[in-house]
Motif scaffolding. Structure first.
Motif, PDB file in Angstrom:
ATOM      1  N   PRO A 148      29.650  49.041  36.277  1.00 46.46           N
ATOM      2  CA  PRO A 148      29.404  48.676  34.882  1.00 46.46           C
ATOM      3  C   PRO A 148      28.034  49.135  34.384  1.00 46.46           C
ATOM      4  N   PRO A 149      27.945  49.679  33.182  1.00 43.28           N
ATOM      5  CA  PRO A 149      28.961  49.707  32.126  1.00 43.28           C
ATOM      6  C   PRO A 149      30.114  50.681  32.359  1.00 43.28           C
ATOM      7  N   ARG A 337      28.170  43.466  30.249  1.00 42.94           N
ATOM      8  CA  ARG A 337      28.051  44.312  31.433  1.00 42.94           C
ATOM      9  C   ARG A 337      27.789  43.455  32.675  1.00 42.94           C
ATOM     10  N   ARG A 338      26.909  42.482  32.541  1.00 46.75           N
ATOM     11  CA  ARG A 338      26.584  41.642  33.689  1.00 46.75           C
ATOM     12  C   ARG A 338      27.753  40.746  34.081  1.00 46.75           C
ATOM     13  N   LEU A 339      28.442  40.215  33.088  1.00 51.95           N
ATOM     14  CA  LEU A 339      29.611  39.384  33.396  1.00 51.95           C
ATOM     15  C   LEU A 339      30.675  40.199  34.116  1.00 51.95           C
ATOM     16  N   MET A 342      29.746  40.729  37.678  1.00 50.49           N
ATOM     17  CA  MET A 342      29.853  39.484  38.425  1.00 50.49           C
ATOM     18  C   MET A 342      31.299  39.115  38.728  1.00 50.49           C
TER      19      MET A 342
ATOM     20  N   PHE B  98      21.133  39.226  39.064  1.00 52.98           N
ATOM     21  CA  PHE B  98      21.286  40.440  38.259  1.00 52.98           C
ATOM     22  C   PHE B  98      20.028  41.298  38.309  1.00 52.98           C
ATOM     23  N   GLN B 210      27.375  32.862  42.047  1.00 52.09           N
ATOM     24  CA  GLN B 210      27.591  33.224  40.641  1.00 52.09           C
ATOM     25  C   GLN B 210      28.941  32.708  40.142  1.00 52.09           C
TER      26      GLN B 210
END
Lengths: 472, 472
Positions: A148-149, A337-339, A342, B98, B210
């Motif tokens: 990601p992205p 992007r972080r979600l 994860m 992150f 997470q």
């Protein structure tokens, strides 16, 4: 009912009963004002309505004529009753949805209840070629760089498609996802926490209801009219009255109604949400399947605040089962992007590479033109089958794209029961109640015309008509 | 410290300082009992510990000798301080994680902090061949039939691998997912609701932290000793004291410690959870990367209640970036299948078909043998580099597989600061605090030996040593 509506209904009946045959010139305005004792403007509004229903056509300087195929048209869908603004409520729809979806896999059942077009409509061999080529050429380090992205070549190809819609979409705000479903869920997660209120459509794509249930959110339903879409007045009221944290709307070829918001309404929607600083999760997975001359723009085109998260995919337009979608995420890009990182680490790297190759070399626009043509022909075939087999009290608004028809059945019909009885007879129709947090639309079904016409489908429509008549 | 541990430490120092050189025979049991005033059993336990540390080897009927390479070994990791049973607590670790993960993509940084082995270790061309072949042959209807639980040919191939572990795994309970991460999250969703308590490991794979944070759960941490793994006594206490709704444990080659639970402990774990009717989410993504003669069995092998959800993937063993994982979900199979359908619709159909083809024809076991050999050689190279470059107060337990070393640094070292300073010098080490809900392990780092040895890595280790010495 307004006078012009009553007049339109009367004239529609004349056409459908054949007293005004295809090609016949309609009575003049003067004649009608005299005959029905109404004003000229009432007559004109009735004409416009008949034209919208596809029953008549204007010829320049010559008046109105009964349109070709008009006799096959169904009665127009009556206006929806005004919906009182509901209190935000938790949703409990999943078990109902699952029981309906589980029937889709049965190969013996006619695919009227499918959520997908026929896989036969897609260039699967050409895609396979792109996938094979791109995977053979894959840089081993793309397993790291395409996380990601997502793959940069792919995101550049996607950004080019936005340019085609007149949108200068920054590549950095595009996040590749496992189909649009993941994009939509990530957007929802990015801007809400459990207990928050989300505005959704009614009727509403059932997966949105499931996502909201699953994330512990509450929903306020905004009515969607099959003719002109989302009720912005009710939305404005909801934004004033409730702490709405996000909206999830389908702006083009809404599922299940098929309605596309006008450009004016899209502008007004974006402005309204900007005023309240409420993000829009825009589900635009059907926009490319329009039958109009130009692709209807997304609301994203009118967004200057980065408040619109435009979600789309190739699952319905190019590559079913590849699970390739994205979101143009505006100001929420980094959170999403972080979600994504994860929750699912990455979208499959070979798939990203293969689709990037196809978008560059495969002839996507040519395929889309062919696909739209096929769907349009199938819509017409389905309308003919409806006219031939279903009782005359079945109503719908002709959709200008996609592959769904939202049928309003007679008041007494129980769509859930029809769904169950249908399965016994090898037909799967999608019952209205799964499109509603409150299990409304008890006399509606959604049917799919995404499959090339076949004796199986013709037979299924005949059986559906028999079941409807038996239920009377 | 127990007497046998003190004795082992003393003898380890003799070996490391070279007073007992490689190949030297150790003093006899009788000699040691007299010299240190301890009983025979204390001496034997000290011997076993030294053997476990890789410092000595037994020769049949001839006694113990200093093992080859022993001088390079680091001091063994001291026993962890007893951890008081923590109250279940919400977790707030994501932003920390992150900031660490975002550095992984930088190509100028030595991949000591990577979560993956080198992509160069995988048969990417052979996989590309399987993917190309399978996609070309793909039945268009597989876009429907391969939806959750997933492709039947693929699930049959996966079931065969369970047979290789002595597990008769029903194909119906296997659900294909987008990598193990999705499998693990779906399992967690299937058996918890927000606010519930989940037992996790400490130290713990950060993505589990997470996921728990993201789903609004609370966690109780069960200590993991790098030598023998999860503390079952503390777990039993936690199960008595707290309403634990699920456990999420890595039973083989735990991340980050590298420890594998013994068969006895796995049996005891399964029995304990069965007694409390608590499901186990078993994360077994590294099990195939063992260096032992046989693959260590998962806890699932001892499950007779369907309470163990065994999650695995091919991301670390065969196909990085393909995003192909699964769960053997026992009694939760149907709930997980539905959650999968709802949240991500399907795992990519061409990927499922390509992997099924590879598993049938590609020579997976041969590849695995080669991969294990490469990782073993890289582990030894890393241990040599540690001995050569890092200060002598760096300790670790030699892992019997995988590609991580969990380094205990001197008490005064701040791993977060080391991480940041490392990035400035082109090194990425994973700091201990991201493996803990309470940001513990402040003087631990995880380093990756999954990359073929290179001057870049050698240089990175030298720099790491300099940074550690400078921090003293």
């Amino acid at each position: 009912m307004k006078r012009y509506q009553a007049l339109a209904d009367t004239m529609a009946a004349e056409i459908r009963t054949g007293r005004l045959p295809v090609g016949a010139r309609l009575p003049s305005v003067r004649h009608l004002t005299t005959q029905y004792g109404v004003g000229q403007s009432t007559v004109f509004r009735a004409y416009y309505l008949l034209e919208e229903w596809g029953l008549i056509r204007a010829r320049e300087r010559s008046g109105y004529y009964v349109a070709p195929g008009a006799k096959l048209s169904m009665p127009p869908i009556p206006p929806m009753p005004p919906t009182p603004l509901a209190e935000p409520a938790p949703i409990d729809v999943s078990s109902l949805v699952f029981s309906v979806l589980d029937a889709v896999k049965r190969p013996d059942v006619a695919p009227l209840g499918s959520a997908f077009p026929s896989p036969a409509l897609f260039p699967l061999q050409r895609l396979a070629k792109s996938l094979a080529h791109a995977t053979r050429m894959l840089d081993p380090w793309s397993t790291v760089t395409d996380m990601p992205p997502g793959s940069e070549p792919l995101r550049r190809q996607i950004a080019l498609r936005y340019i085609g819609m007149g949108i200068a979409q920054p590549v950095e705000e595009l996040i590749v996802t496992n189909g649009a479903m993941e994009a939509l869920t990530l957007c929802l997660m990015a801007v809400t926490k459990p207990g928050d209120v989300v505005a959704i459509e009614s009727p509403c794509f059932y997966a949105a209801l499931q996502a909201i249930e699953h994330l512990g959110l509450r929903a306020v339903e905004i009515p969607v009219d099959p003719r002109d879409g989302l009720d912005l007045d009710v939305l404005a009221e909801a934004l004033d009255k409730h702490p709405v944290r996000a909206c999830w709307f389908m702006t083009n070829l809404q599922n299940p109604t098929g309605v596309t918001l006008s450009v004016e309404k899209k502008r007004a929607l974006v402005a309204l949400l900007a005023k309240h600083d409420v993000p829009l999760i825009e589900d635009d997975v059907y926009g490319e399947l329009h039958f109009a001359r130009e692709r209807p723009p997304p609301a994203k085109a009118f967004d200057t605040q980065g408040l619109v998260m435009h979600c789309a995919s190739l699952s319905k337009t190019l590559a079913p089962g590849y699970r390739l979608g994205w979101v143009a995420a505006g100001r929420f890009a980094d959170a999403i992007r972080r979600l994504k990182l994860m929750t699912s680490i990455s979208t499959s790297i070979p798939i990203q590479a293969g689709i990037a190759d196809y978008l560059e070399h495969g002839g996507f626009d040519k395929h889309l033109r062919k696909l739209r043509g096929a769907l349009l022909a199938q819509r017409d075939a389905m309308e003919h089958a409806i006219a031939r087999w279903l009782p005359p009290d079945v109503a719908f608004v002709r959709p200008d794209g996609g592959y769904f028809l939202w049928l309003q059945l007679a008041d007494h019909v129980d769509a859930m029961q029809l769904h169950r009885r249908g399965l016994e007879h090898g037909i799967n129709v999608t019952p209205g109640p799964i499109f509603s947090a409150r299990h409304a639309y008890g006399n509606y079904v959604r049917i799919n015309f995404g499959h090339p016409w076949s004796p199986q489908i013709e037979h299924a429509m005949k059986t559906l008509g028999e079941l409807l008549r038996a239920s009377a």
